[in-house]
Design an enzyme around this catalytic site. Sequence first.
Site, short mmCIF file in Angstrom:
data_model
loop_
_atom_site.label_atom_id
_atom_site.label_comp_id
_atom_site.label_asym_id
_atom_site.label_seq_id
_atom_site.Cartn_x
_atom_site.Cartn_y
_atom_site.Cartn_z
N GLY A 1 0.81 -1.50 -0.12
CA GLY A 1 0.03 -0.70 -0.21
C GLY A 1 1.23 1.35 -0.21
O GLY A 1 1.76 1.73 0.93
N ARG B 1 0.91 -5.12 -5.40
CA ARG B 1 0.93 -6.13 -4.59
C ARG B 1 1.84 -7.14 -5.52
O ARG B 1 0.62 -7.21 -6.72
CB ARG B 1 -0.23 -6.33 -4.28
CG ARG B 1 -0.54 -5.08 -3.13
CD ARG B 1 -1.25 -5.92 -1.64
NE ARG B 1 -2.12 -4.45 -1.00
CZ ARG B 1 -2.14 -3.31 -0.38
NH1 ARG B 1 -0.55 -4.33 0.11
NH2 ARG B 1 -2.77 -2.80 -0.24
N ASP C 1 -0.09 2.21 8.31
CA ASP C 1 -0.82 1.39 9.46
C ASP C 1 -0.70 1.68 10.58
O ASP C 1 -0.98 1.58 11.67
CB ASP C 1 -0.98 0.03 9.32
CG ASP C 1 -2.38 -0.65 8.05
OD1 ASP C 1 -3.35 0.74 7.72
OD2 ASP C 1 -2.27 -1.04 7.53
N ASP D 1 1.98 -0.01 12.11
CA ASP D 1 1.45 -1.66 12.13
C ASP D 1 2.94 -1.71 12.70
O ASP D 1 2.89 -3.28 13.24
CB ASP D 1 0.72 -2.56 11.59
CG ASP D 1 0.57 -2.60 9.94
OD1 ASP D 1 2.45 -1.84 10.06
OD2 ASP D 1 0.99 -2.60 9.35
N ASP E 1 5.26 -4.00 6.48
CA ASP E 1 5.64 -5.54 6.85
C ASP E 1 5.52 -6.67 5.42
O ASP E 1 6.58 -7.26 5.77
CB ASP E 1 4.95 -5.81 8.15
CG ASP E 1 3.32 -6.66 8.03
OD1 ASP E 1 2.79 -5.46 7.09
OD2 ASP E 1 2.83 -7.30 8.35
N ARG F 1 -5.65 -2.86 9.46
CA ARG F 1 -6.81 -3.76 9.20
C ARG F 1 -6.54 -5.00 10.61
O ARG F 1 -7.40 -5.35 11.08
CB ARG F 1 -5.72 -5.17 8.29
CG ARG F 1 -6.51 -5.28 6.69
CD ARG F 1 -6.04 -5.59 5.78
NE ARG F 1 -4.99 -5.16 5.53
CZ ARG F 1 -3.62 -4.94 4.87
NH1 ARG F 1 -4.08 -5.98 3.95
NH2 ARG F 1 -3.00 -4.60 4.90
N THR G 1 4.10 2.81 5.14
CA THR G 1 2.71 2.33 5.37
C THR G 1 1.77 3.16 6.80
O THR G 1 1.92 3.83 7.43
CB THR G 1 2.45 0.96 5.87
OG1 THR G 1 0.87 0.29 6.48
CG2 THR G 1 3.16 1.04 7.01
P1 ADP Z 1 2.54 -4.23 2.97
O1 ADP Z 1 3.65 -4.52 2.46
O2 ADP Z 1 1.87 -2.50 2.66
O3 ADP Z 1 2.87 -4.62 4.16
P2 ADP Z 1 1.55 -6.35 1.26
O4 ADP Z 1 1.61 -6.96 2.31
O5 ADP Z 1 0.77 -6.26 0.43
O6 ADP Z 1 1.90 -4.97 1.63
O7 ADP Z 1 3.57 -6.90 0.08
C1 ADP Z 1 3.69 -6.47 -0.11
C2 ADP Z 1 4.37 -7.19 -1.32
O8 ADP Z 1 5.57 -8.00 -0.57
C3 ADP Z 1 3.34 -8.03 -1.68
O9 ADP Z 1 2.33 -8.03 -2.36
C4 ADP Z 1 4.42 -9.40 -2.18
O10 ADP Z 1 4.92 -9.11 -4.11
C5 ADP Z 1 5.64 -9.33 -1.13
N1 ADP Z 1 5.62 -9.99 -0.16
C6 ADP Z 1 5.20 -9.75 0.74
N2 ADP Z 1 5.43 -11.27 1.80
C7 ADP Z 1 6.29 -11.68 0.90
C8 ADP Z 1 7.27 -13.31 1.31
N3 ADP Z 1 7.39 -13.91 2.19
N4 ADP Z 1 8.19 -13.39 0.34
C9 ADP Z 1 8.23 -12.69 -1.05
N5 ADP Z 1 7.66 -11.51 -1.05
C10 ADP Z 1 6.20 -11.44 -0.53
O1 F6P Z 2 -1.63 -0.89 4.16
C1 F6P Z 2 -2.71 0.26 4.32
C2 F6P Z 2 -4.04 -0.31 3.63
O2 F6P Z 2 -4.57 0.87 3.80
C3 F6P Z 2 -4.70 -0.65 5.15
O3 F6P Z 2 -4.86 0.10 5.96
C4 F6P Z 2 -6.02 -1.42 4.09
O4 F6P Z 2 -6.66 -2.79 4.43
C5 F6P Z 2 -5.37 -1.38 3.06
O5 F6P Z 2 -4.03 -1.25 2.75
C6 F6P Z 2 -5.95 -1.57 1.77
O6 F6P Z 2 -5.40 -1.37 0.76
P1 F6P Z 2 -5.72 -2.43 -1.00
O7 F6P Z 2 -7.00 -2.27 -1.36
O8 F6P Z 2 -4.83 -1.81 -1.83
O9 F6P Z 2 -5.07 -3.71 -1.04
#
Ligand code: ADP
Ligand code: F6P
Length: 319
Positions: free
Chosen positions: A11, A72, A127, A129, A103, A171, A125
């Site tokens: 995000g 993502r 969040d 978090d 994360d 979340r 982010t």
């Molecule tokens: P955020 O970084 O905001 O928490 P996501 O949880 O969607 O958002 O993670 C972002 C991207 O990080 C994922 O779409 C993926 O490409 C990568 N990612 C997440 N977990 C893993 C993993 N275990 N191994 C490799 N890439 C990962």
């Molecule tokens: O990672 C930040 C965040 O804004 C969360 O609070 C929310 O649940 C999520 O992204 C929604 O993002 P998307 O709709 O892009 O998956």
Amino acid sequence: MKKIGVLTSGGDSPGMNAAIRSVVRTAIYHGLDVAGIYQGYQGLIQGDIEDLKITSVGDIIHRGGTMLRTARCEPFKSEEGFNKGLDMLRMFKLDGLVVIGGDGSFNGAKRLADAGFPTVGIPGTIDNDLAYTDFTLGFDTALTTVVSAIGNIRDTSSSHGTVNIIEVMGRDCGDIALYAGLAGGAEAVIIPEIPNDVDALCRTIIHGKKRGKLHSIILLAEGVGKPYELAEEIKRKTDSDVKVSVIGYLQRGGTPSPSDRILGSRMGAYAVDLLLQGRFGRAVGIKGNQMIDISFDEALDMKKDYNRNIYELARILAI
Ligand code: ADP
Ligand code: F6P
């Protein structure tokens, strides 16, 4: 180290552009070349990578979102996708990487570091978090947006004498709801970390009405969910007119606050310094207004708890 890459993933958050600008300009200041990787790990796998100059990051410090775009990317989680990403880093002759994301993105960054590729992370982010850092990049701006929205809703809530549920993002982490609740003078804050007692909430609303309160603002974190069902229940139990506002993506964009621009600038420069010092596999953070770094392992293992003092204070001040 001759050339580094930078990407934003997951995000987006306001302040990511300030961090990108800082990474690029700090690196160039120290004689490094820099490449921007577009759309996070997706662009990495696809080789959507181009050189960035000092001017490439001009006129972005005040902009929300991320000039590198984000994604993502499920394929990067697989062995095949991950190895393709590693190959691309080598093909584009990169010696280090700065990953800006939440994360999830740090999990990807950790895997790169574990595979021997010099990688560091910046917590981007809204969040808030991640437990190892006082604040994540974008949280302050999101808070500012939400508090401004609370002000607008409070006006109409007072005029009509309504109860207003305001759903904000988060979340698993209720920090946006919690801090915005305190800053916005909310009557109640409902977050995923604490079981919600609807009857107690209704008693607070009725008590407030009796002592002449014209409005009732309830901050609800998205992770708790079901704002319309909650509205129905409150309506039934307090005999009030209950309105729901879901702030949604409004709070993820917008011009970054001065605090987030400063945080992004400091974190970007610190991340480049880590790479230059040969300190890899580390996440950048802020503690007590000092830049800190911690291993990805520790950063990802640390459990985030909500701030009980802030929660208690918000509750006391709502009497
Ligand atoms: P955020 O970084 O905001 O928490 P996501 O949880 O969607 O958002 O993670 C972002 C991207 O990080 C994922 O779409 C993926 O490409 C990568 N990612 C997440 N977990 C893993 C993993 N275990 N191994 C490799 N890439 C990962
Ligand atoms: O990672 C930040 C965040 O804004 C969360 O609070 C929310 O649940 C999520 O992204 C929604 O993002 P998307 O709709 O892009 O998956």
